[in-house]
Scaffold this motif. Structure first.
Motif, PDB file in Angstrom:
ATOM      1  N   VAL A   1       0.833  -1.208   0.000  1.00  0.00           N
ATOM      2  CA  VAL A   1       0.000   0.000   0.000  1.00  0.00           C
ATOM      3  C   VAL A   1       0.870   1.261   0.000  1.00  0.00           C
ATOM      4  O   VAL A   1       1.981   1.257   0.527  1.00  0.00           O
ATOM      5  CB  VAL A   1      -0.954  -0.001   1.218  1.00  0.00           C
ATOM      6  N   CYS A   2       0.306   2.288  -0.599  1.00  0.00           N
ATOM      7  CA  CYS A   2       0.988   3.586  -0.607  1.00  0.00           C
ATOM      8  C   CYS A   2       0.067   4.590   0.089  1.00  0.00           C
ATOM      9  O   CYS A   2      -1.092   4.746  -0.307  1.00  0.00           O
ATOM     10  CB  CYS A   2       1.247   4.005  -2.053  1.00  0.00           C
ATOM     11  N   ILE A   3       0.565   5.197   1.147  1.00  0.00           N
ATOM     12  CA  ILE A   3      -0.230   6.186   1.884  1.00  0.00           C
ATOM     13  C   ILE A   3       0.495   7.527   1.816  1.00  0.00           C
ATOM     14  O   ILE A   3       1.654   7.633   2.222  1.00  0.00           O
ATOM     15  CB  ILE A   3      -0.428   5.776   3.360  1.00  0.00           C
ATOM     16  N   LEU A   4      -0.203   8.514   1.286  1.00  0.00           N
ATOM     17  CA  LEU A   4       0.386   9.855   1.165  1.00  0.00           C
ATOM     18  C   LEU A   4      -0.503  10.857   1.876  1.00  0.00           C
ATOM     19  O   LEU A   4      -1.733  10.747   1.809  1.00  0.00           O
ATOM     20  CB  LEU A   4       0.502  10.259  -0.305  1.00  0.00           C
ATOM     21  N   GLN A   5       0.133  11.784   2.533  1.00  0.00           N
ATOM     22  CA  GLN A   5      -0.643  12.840   3.199  1.00  0.00           C
ATOM     23  C   GLN A   5      -0.043  14.197   2.849  1.00  0.00           C
ATOM     24  O   GLN A   5       1.167  14.381   2.945  1.00  0.00           O
ATOM     25  CB  GLN A   5      -0.605  12.643   4.709  1.00  0.00           C
ATOM     26  N   VAL A   6      -0.893  15.113   2.431  1.00  0.00           N
ATOM     27  CA  VAL A   6      -0.426  16.469   2.123  1.00  0.00           C
ATOM     28  C   VAL A   6      -1.138  17.426   3.078  1.00  0.00           C
ATOM     29  O   VAL A   6      -2.368  17.421   3.160  1.00  0.00           O
ATOM     30  CB  VAL A   6      -0.735  16.839   0.651  1.00  0.00           C
ATOM     31  N   VAL A   7      -0.352  18.186   3.813  1.00  0.00           N
ATOM     32  CA  VAL A   7      -0.914  19.112   4.815  1.00  0.00           C
ATOM     33  C   VAL A   7      -0.530  20.542   4.463  1.00  0.00           C
ATOM     34  O   VAL A   7       0.636  20.825   4.213  1.00  0.00           O
ATOM     35  CB  VAL A   7      -0.368  18.805   6.236  1.00  0.00           C
ATOM     36  N   ASP A   8      -1.548  21.416   4.404  1.00  0.00           N
ATOM     37  CA  ASP A   8      -1.224  22.843   4.294  1.00  0.00           C
ATOM     38  C   ASP A   8      -1.744  23.525   5.549  1.00  0.00           C
ATOM     39  O   ASP A   8      -2.524  22.949   6.312  1.00  0.00           O
ATOM     40  CB  ASP A   8      -1.819  23.460   3.019  1.00  0.00           C
ATOM     41  N   PHE A   9      -1.295  24.747   5.765  1.00  0.00           N
ATOM     42  CA  PHE A   9      -1.624  25.416   7.025  1.00  0.00           C
ATOM     43  C   PHE A   9      -2.517  26.637   6.821  1.00  0.00           C
ATOM     44  O   PHE A   9      -2.466  27.600   7.573  1.00  0.00           O
ATOM     45  CB  PHE A   9      -0.324  25.759   7.779  1.00  0.00           C
ATOM     46  N   GLY A  10      -3.311  26.557   5.767  1.00  0.00           N
ATOM     47  CA  GLY A  10      -4.270  27.635   5.502  1.00  0.00           C
ATOM     48  C   GLY A  10      -5.466  27.535   6.437  1.00  0.00           C
ATOM     49  O   GLY A  10      -6.022  28.539   6.857  1.00  0.00           O
ATOM     50  N   GLY A  11      -5.835  26.324   6.768  1.00  0.00           N
ATOM     51  CA  GLY A  11      -6.945  26.118   7.705  1.00  0.00           C
ATOM     52  C   GLY A  11      -8.315  26.399   7.116  1.00  0.00           C
ATOM     53  O   GLY A  11      -9.258  26.704   7.842  1.00  0.00           O
ATOM     54  N   TYR A  12      -8.420  26.321   5.778  1.00  0.00           N
ATOM     55  CA  TYR A  12      -9.728  26.529   5.130  1.00  0.00           C
ATOM     56  C   TYR A  12     -10.543  25.241   5.176  1.00  0.00           C
ATOM     57  O   TYR A  12     -10.017  24.158   4.953  1.00  0.00           O
ATOM     58  CB  TYR A  12      -9.550  26.918   3.663  1.00  0.00           C
ATOM     59  N   THR A  13     -11.834  25.391   5.448  1.00  0.00           N
ATOM     60  CA  THR A  13     -12.737  24.240   5.399  1.00  0.00           C
ATOM     61  C   THR A  13     -13.552  24.318   4.113  1.00  0.00           C
ATOM     62  O   THR A  13     -14.033  25.388   3.761  1.00  0.00           O
ATOM     63  CB  THR A  13     -13.692  24.268   6.612  1.00  0.00           C
ATOM     64  N   PHE A  14     -13.640  23.216   3.415  1.00  0.00           N
ATOM     65  CA  PHE A  14     -14.462  23.192   2.197  1.00  0.00           C
ATOM     66  C   PHE A  14     -15.039  21.797   2.019  1.00  0.00           C
ATOM     67  O   PHE A  14     -14.632  20.856   2.700  1.00  0.00           O
ATOM     68  CB  PHE A  14     -13.638  23.596   0.968  1.00  0.00           C
ATOM     69  N   ASN A  15     -16.000  21.707   1.123  1.00  0.00           N
ATOM     70  CA  ASN A  15     -16.599  20.402   0.844  1.00  0.00           C
ATOM     71  C   ASN A  15     -16.041  19.903  -0.481  1.00  0.00           C
ATOM     72  O   ASN A  15     -16.402  20.416  -1.540  1.00  0.00           O
ATOM     73  CB  ASN A  15     -18.125  20.538   0.782  1.00  0.00           C
TER      74      ASN A  15
END
Lengths: 493, 164
Positions: B85-99
């Protein structure tokens, strides 16, 4: 004065009894073992045990078949010898028990109880509080119980008190645990408790259903615990979208619990499914994005156009769009508020017709409405503005959809206290625009969102809204390839 | 390496590699190359590699484009790649919530403008996709792709304590 030194026989009985009851988890068995041990250790003819239940002392076990009749008998604390012992926590040694019977003092002494010569009653002390009493009767071979007997029985009683309380605590813990499980399961929201490593300690079915739909394995919960919960703060909120394969939007809150030393030990996570709420928001955001984009395009075309006639035609489209958006606002808002007034429904129809006829004649559309045009005036109480709007919409539909030689037929009658209208459109395009789905404004929104349709037409949905507000009925049916019929009823009032 | 099955066995995990990059589109290629090399070393098929890298590109582009409008101008990338399995996580620090569903559905039907297709693509190409929104703090997207030859039964991930 009691003596603290036990004889070998008493010690042996005590040790054996402690061993037996220490491992026991059944209260009845503990009562049985202790009562028999009480009899043996004091060399009594028989023994019984009573436990404090609120303000009463309840006899719960007896070693003697005859005194078994006392079982479940409840006396007031403070009355009779056991009652007094249970009240003040002090043992009593009595010579002729029959003269101070706990039962006789209640005035309900059961018959056929063996005559007692002597009695010893000790409190069962737990944390220095009496939780019950053990009483032994008729010392075998001698007249009275001794101080040694009292000392031995007290030791047995105190240990029995500890064991009874242990079981009670255990029972309470089991009951509490069941209650918590029940509460957990009754919640439609997910709730779980995990340790600091993310090992679940307790969780409800909602958690499983949210994270493992159809019991299928995936990384959702592991990823969730790794991301949604920050160990830097003792509480927090997050919104989580389990986008694929779940298609769920969750709102979660967590609280970190600490152990006795103040070290974080467990995390309680509450998870709420907010997908439906967000889906509604998403649906209309998307819808308005399409419609406003379309409106922008129309305005841009109107601004570019140099021909007044073309510009008017474009702006007419813009007006339609705005009218439909206003309809949608009204349809979304729930039941329509109407203001009834006295009016003539036939006259209302004829006035709407008068405005529409020139346009229809210009296009060569044939209008057949003799049944209503020849009808005598019909007084009623309706919202004249709204019903006028209905007629206007129906004529507008004819002007828009019908071509030369196409027909609009209006049949009107009174029946069973209702005004019945049947509006029939006969023309090539009518089935596309006037069909069963035309009354469902949700479908129109979905068609825009899916790109299936680019124009919003809520005219008939709004007609249905007005009719329903009058407690009437509306239905649309298609016949053949070129005929659509709109039936509606308005109650006469 | 322990199998993740259901509620009663789940645990938190950490990533084998954590990269912190400036929030700049030029950095996207470096991360993609790093992931691509890891996938090659574990023998992932070209098609799987392409899908994973394309999804990573899209997620990084979104994080750089929308996530650095406020907060730290950095992006964090978590990477765990096992043979299964390949698990990738991308985190930004804008803190915007969207759908994300809004953009996905809009991308399916709209005929104007650019953008909005990234989320649609990520969902199409990856097996599991999760978004985590910590309002005013950070936004994470976790993308998981199973290797075609190995089912989840062979999948393992590193586990760690909360402090790890």
């Amino acid at each position: 004065m009691t003596q603290d030194i036990l004889n070998a026989r008493q010690s042996e009985i005590l040790i054996s009894t402690w061993e037996s009851i220490g491992a026991e988890v059944d209260l009845e068995k503990i009562l049985s073992i202790v009562t028999h041990a009480a009899k043996l250790i004091t060399q009594a003819d028989h023994a019984s045990m009573a436990l404090v239940e609120g303000a009463k002392l309840c006899f719960v076990f007896s070693s003697n078949d005859e005194t078994n009749q006392l079982n479940r008998l409840r006396i007031n604390i403070g009355s009779g010898i056991p009652g007094k012992v249970a009240r003040d926590g002090l043992a009593r040694r009595i010579k002729n028990w029959q003269y101070d019977s706990p039962v006789s003092s209640q005035g309900s002494k059961p018959k056929n109880i063996t005559q007692s010569r002597s009695m010893l009653c000790v409190p069962m002390l737990y944390q220095n509080q009496p939780i019950g009493t053990i009483q032994v009767f008729n010392k075998i071979g001698v007249e009275q119980f001794t101080a040694d007997d009292e000392s031995a029985l007290q030791k047995l009683a105190n240990r029995a008190a500890v064991e009874v309380e242990r079981l009670r605590l255990n029972e309470r813990a089991v009951k509490e645990s069941r209650r918590i499980h029940g509460i957990f399961e009754a919640l439609t929201d997910g709730i779980m408790v995990v340790d600091m490593l993310g090992n679940p300690i307790i969780y409800n079915k909602a958690v499983e259903e949210l994270f493992f739909p159809d019991g299928k394995q995936n990384f959702a919960l592991t990823t969730y615990l790794s991301n949604a919960i920050s160990t830097d703060s003792s509480s927090g909120n997050a919104e989580v979208v389990l986008f694929k394969p779940h298609n769920l939007i969750l709102s979660n809150r967590y609280v970190t619990l600490s152990d006795a030393a103040g070290k974080p030990s467990e995390i309680v996570v509450s998870i709420r499914n907010i997908s439906d709420q967000r889906a509604i928001d998403r649906r209309y955001s998307q819808f308005y994005a399409f419609i406003l984009h379309k409106a922008g395009k129309i305005v841009a075309r109107a601004l570019k156009s140099k021909n007044q006639q073309t510009r008017n035609a474009i702006l007419s489209k813009q007006k339609d769009l705005i009218r439909n958006l206003l309809f949608l606002t009204s349809l979304k808002s729930g039941p329509l508020r109407i203001e009834k007034e006295n009016c003539n429904i036939v006259d209302l129809y004829l006035r709407s017709k008068q405005k529409a006829v020139p346009g229809m004649q210009k296009k060569g559309i044939i209008l057949e409405d003799n049944s209503i045009a020849d009808f005598p005036p019909q007084a009623c109480r309706i919202d004249a503005t709204r019903i006028g709007q209905v007629f206007k919409t129906l004529f507008r539909k004819a002007c828009r959809l019908l071509s030369e030689a196409d027909k609009m037929r209006v049949i009107f009658n009174l029946n069973a206290g209702n005004f019945n209208f049947e509006v029939i459109y006969i023309g090539k395009q009518v089935m596309e625009c006037i069909n069963e789905e035309s009354l469902d404004w949700n479908k129109s929104v979905d068609k825009i969102n899916s790109g299936e349709s680019s124009s919003l037409d809520l005219d008939l949905a709004m007609v249905g809204h007005v009719i329903n507000a009058h407690k009437g009925h509306i239905d649309i049916k298609s016949e053949g390839d070129d005929t659509s019929k709109i039936y509606f009823q308005i109650p006469m009032e | 390496m322990t199998q993740v099955t259901c509620c009663n066995t789940t645990r938190k995990y950490s990533f084998d590699h954590m990269l912190k990059i400036p929030s700049n589109i030029r950095e996207v290629g470096k991360v993609r190359n790093f992931v691509s090399d890891l996938l090659d070393s574990l023998g992932y098929a070209q098609k799987e590699k392409m899908n994973i890298c394309l999804s990573l590109d899209e997620a990084l582009a979104n994080a750089v484009e929308h996530g650095n409008l406020k907060g730290q101008p950095t992006v964090e990338v978590g990477i765990t790649i096992t043979p299964g399995v390949c698990i990738l996580q991308v985190v930004d620090f804008g803190g915007y919530t969207f759908n994300p569903e809004y953009f996905e559905k809009l991308a399916e039907a709209k005929d104007w403008g650019f953008g909005g297709r990234g989320i649609f693509l990520i969902k199409k190409l990856m097996d599991e996709v999760y978004y985590f929104f910590h309002p005013e703090e950070s936004t994470s997207v976790v993308m998981i792709k199973y290797r075609a030859v190995a089912g989840l039964s062979n999948v393992g991930i590193n586990k760690q304590s909360s402090s790890g």
